[in-house]
Structure formats: C-alpha cells, structure tokens
Design a protein around this motif. Structure first.
Motif, PDB file in Angstrom:
ATOM      1  N   LEU A   1       0.846  -1.182   0.000  1.00 45.17           N
ATOM      2  CA  LEU A   1       0.000   0.000   0.000  1.00 45.17           C
ATOM      3  C   LEU A   1       0.886   1.238   0.000  1.00 45.17           C
ATOM      4  O   LEU A   1       1.655   1.451   0.933  1.00 45.17           O
ATOM      5  CB  LEU A   1      -0.884  -0.024   1.250  1.00 45.17           C
ATOM      6  N   PHE A   2       0.779   2.031  -1.045  1.00 43.10           N
ATOM      7  CA  PHE A   2       1.538   3.265  -1.169  1.00 43.10           C
ATOM      8  C   PHE A   2       0.667   4.447  -0.789  1.00 43.10           C
ATOM      9  O   PHE A   2      -0.568   4.363  -0.804  1.00 43.10           O
ATOM     10  CB  PHE A   2       2.026   3.441  -2.616  1.00 43.10           C
TER      11      PHE A   2
ATOM     12  N   ARG B   1       9.935  16.476  -1.200  1.00 42.90           N
ATOM     13  CA  ARG B   1      10.610  15.688  -2.236  1.00 42.90           C
ATOM     14  C   ARG B   1       9.622  15.065  -3.215  1.00 42.90           C
ATOM     15  O   ARG B   1       9.978  14.738  -4.334  1.00 42.90           O
ATOM     16  CB  ARG B   1      11.439  14.564  -1.598  1.00 42.90           C
ATOM     17  N   GLY B   2       8.390  14.839  -2.748  1.00 44.00           N
ATOM     18  CA  GLY B   2       7.348  14.310  -3.617  1.00 44.00           C
ATOM     19  C   GLY B   2       7.314  12.802  -3.764  1.00 44.00           C
ATOM     20  O   GLY B   2       6.391  12.266  -4.361  1.00 44.00           O
ATOM     21  N   ASP B   3       8.289  12.113  -3.186  1.00 45.09           N
ATOM     22  CA  ASP B   3       8.328  10.658  -3.322  1.00 45.09           C
ATOM     23  C   ASP B   3       7.839   9.934  -2.071  1.00 45.09           C
ATOM     24  O   ASP B   3       7.856   8.709  -2.009  1.00 45.09           O
ATOM     25  CB  ASP B   3       9.739  10.184  -3.683  1.00 45.09           C
ATOM     26  N   ARG B   4       7.384  10.722  -1.110  1.00 40.07           N
ATOM     27  CA  ARG B   4       6.871  10.169   0.150  1.00 40.07           C
ATOM     28  C   ARG B   4       5.668  10.984   0.583  1.00 40.07           C
ATOM     29  O   ARG B   4       5.495  12.124   0.180  1.00 40.07           O
ATOM     30  CB  ARG B   4       7.954  10.235   1.237  1.00 40.07           C
TER      31      ARG B   4
ATOM     32  N   LEU C   1       2.743   8.363  10.190  1.00 42.11           N
ATOM     33  CA  LEU C   1       3.700   7.589   9.401  1.00 42.11           C
ATOM     34  C   LEU C   1       4.123   8.343   8.150  1.00 42.11           C
ATOM     35  O   LEU C   1       3.369   9.148   7.620  1.00 42.11           O
ATOM     36  CB  LEU C   1       3.062   6.272   8.937  1.00 42.11           C
ATOM     37  N   MET C   2       5.317   8.016   7.692  1.00 43.91           N
ATOM     38  CA  MET C   2       5.764   8.441   6.361  1.00 43.91           C
ATOM     39  C   MET C   2       5.743   7.208   5.486  1.00 43.91           C
ATOM     40  O   MET C   2       6.305   6.174   5.845  1.00 43.91           O
ATOM     41  CB  MET C   2       7.178   9.014   6.423  1.00 43.91           C
TER      42      MET C   2
ATOM     43  N   SER D   1       4.348   7.031  -7.214  1.00 44.29           N
ATOM     44  CA  SER D   1       4.913   7.898  -8.250  1.00 44.29           C
ATOM     45  C   SER D   1       5.297   9.226  -7.611  1.00 44.29           C
ATOM     46  O   SER D   1       4.703   9.650  -6.616  1.00 44.29           O
ATOM     47  CB  SER D   1       3.893   8.139  -9.352  1.00 44.29           C
ATOM     48  N   SER D   2       6.282   9.891  -8.158  1.00 47.40           N
ATOM     49  CA  SER D   2       6.691  11.215  -7.679  1.00 47.40           C
ATOM     50  C   SER D   2       5.763  12.267  -8.262  1.00 47.40           C
ATOM     51  O   SER D   2       5.332  12.167  -9.401  1.00 47.40           O
ATOM     52  CB  SER D   2       8.133  11.513  -8.091  1.00 47.40           C
ATOM     53  N   ALA D   3       5.501  13.278  -7.460  1.00 47.14           N
ATOM     54  CA  ALA D   3       4.608  14.377  -7.918  1.00 47.14           C
ATOM     55  C   ALA D   3       5.411  15.466  -8.580  1.00 47.14           C
ATOM     56  O   ALA D   3       6.552  15.655  -8.378  1.00 47.14           O
ATOM     57  CB  ALA D   3       3.825  14.946  -6.747  1.00 47.14           C
TER      58      ALA D   3
END
Length: 163
Positions: free
Chosen positions: A19-20, A128-131, A155-156, A161-163
């Motif tokens: 789950l992302f 950063r957009g990746d988290r 949580l992180m 996908s990166s934004a």
C-alpha cells in the motif's frame, strides 16, 4: 435525502498487499487479527521495561485499586497492537514512524483478547514528492466490542509515483 455520517466517509476495507501513499483515500481501513494477552506477556514486559508497578503483578493490589485482577501495562498492549498491524496482510510501504498520540481508555486484563481497526487519513506529500505523510487512526478493542485504547500513529509512506 440527508446523508448519514457513515455515508459521508469512505469505508473501503483494504485488501492484502503493498500500500503506497498514492493508493489511499481518507477512511480506508483494515482490521487486525487478535491476540490474547497472557500472564507471560505481562511478566515479561515488567522484566523488560522495569515497570513492576504492583497492579500489573499482584492480584490483591489490583483488586484493592478497583480492578477485577491484574491489568496489562498500557504500553505492552500498544506494542502488541503495533505488532498485529505490522503483521497484517495490508502492507503499508512505511519509511518511518513519526509519532504517536495515544489514550488508554479502559484496562486490559490477563486473558483478554485484543485487536485493532486502523483507518488512514492522508495528510500531504513531502517536499521531495516521493513520500507522503499519513495519520493512522487506531481503535483497540478487547473481547470484540469494548474500546480500550485509541489514538493516532503518524507515518511516512513511500509514494508509487513522484509528484
């Protein structure tokens, strides 16, 4: 026709698997398996933590304090529930735990069975957009129905996908 509270929120029971952050909708939830809190858990936790407060280790003292018998340490129950969540079939792609805000609402006795319901509230992507940052709103039940703990674990998570 007026909507009820339940109709306004998402009630999507999450399926097993990774789950992302991007996969989440506010209100997505999962339910953990249960675990019976044993005397061994309580005694072991007292030894490990150094918390030997007598209501955890002596029935008479616990009864004199108004409990039916010895009670489990609140932090022990929190740890057991966190373990149940980490071993769930739902696998959030956790980068880090950022904090807890927790309440102990009722005692958990030896031989009580506890489980949790956990609901996700996505907050935001990181710079950063990746988290992404989420709050996991957790309710802990004993013996299927009584709420004994509740709180939020921040949580992180990884993003798909990166934004």
């Amino acid at each position: 026709m007026q909507q009820t509270h339940e109709e306004k929120r998402n009630d999507r029971l999450l399926k097993s698997g990774d789950l992302f952050f991007d996969d989440l909708i506010e209100g997505d939830y999962f339910v953990t398996e249960g675990i019976v809190v044993t005397e061994s858990h309580v005694v072991g936790f007292a030894g490990l933590s150094g918390d030997r407060f007598s209501i955890h280790l002596d029935d008479v003292t616990a009864q004199q304090a108004g409990f039916p018998g010895r009670i489990a340490h609140g932090l022990l129950v929190l740890g057991l529930v966190d373990g149940l969540m980490m071993n769930s079939a739902v696998k959030p792609r956790i980068v880090a735990a950022l904090g807890w805000d927790w309440s102990f609402k009722a005692p958990v006795l030896i031989n009580d069975r506890v489980h949790a319901e956990a609901r996700f509230k996505p907050i935001r992507r990181t710079k950063r957009g990746d988290r992404g940052i989420v709050e996991l709103v957790i309710t802990v039940f004993k013996n299927q129905r009584d709420v004994v703990h509740s709180g939020v674990k921040t949580l992180m998570l990884e993003c798909r996908s990166s934004a």
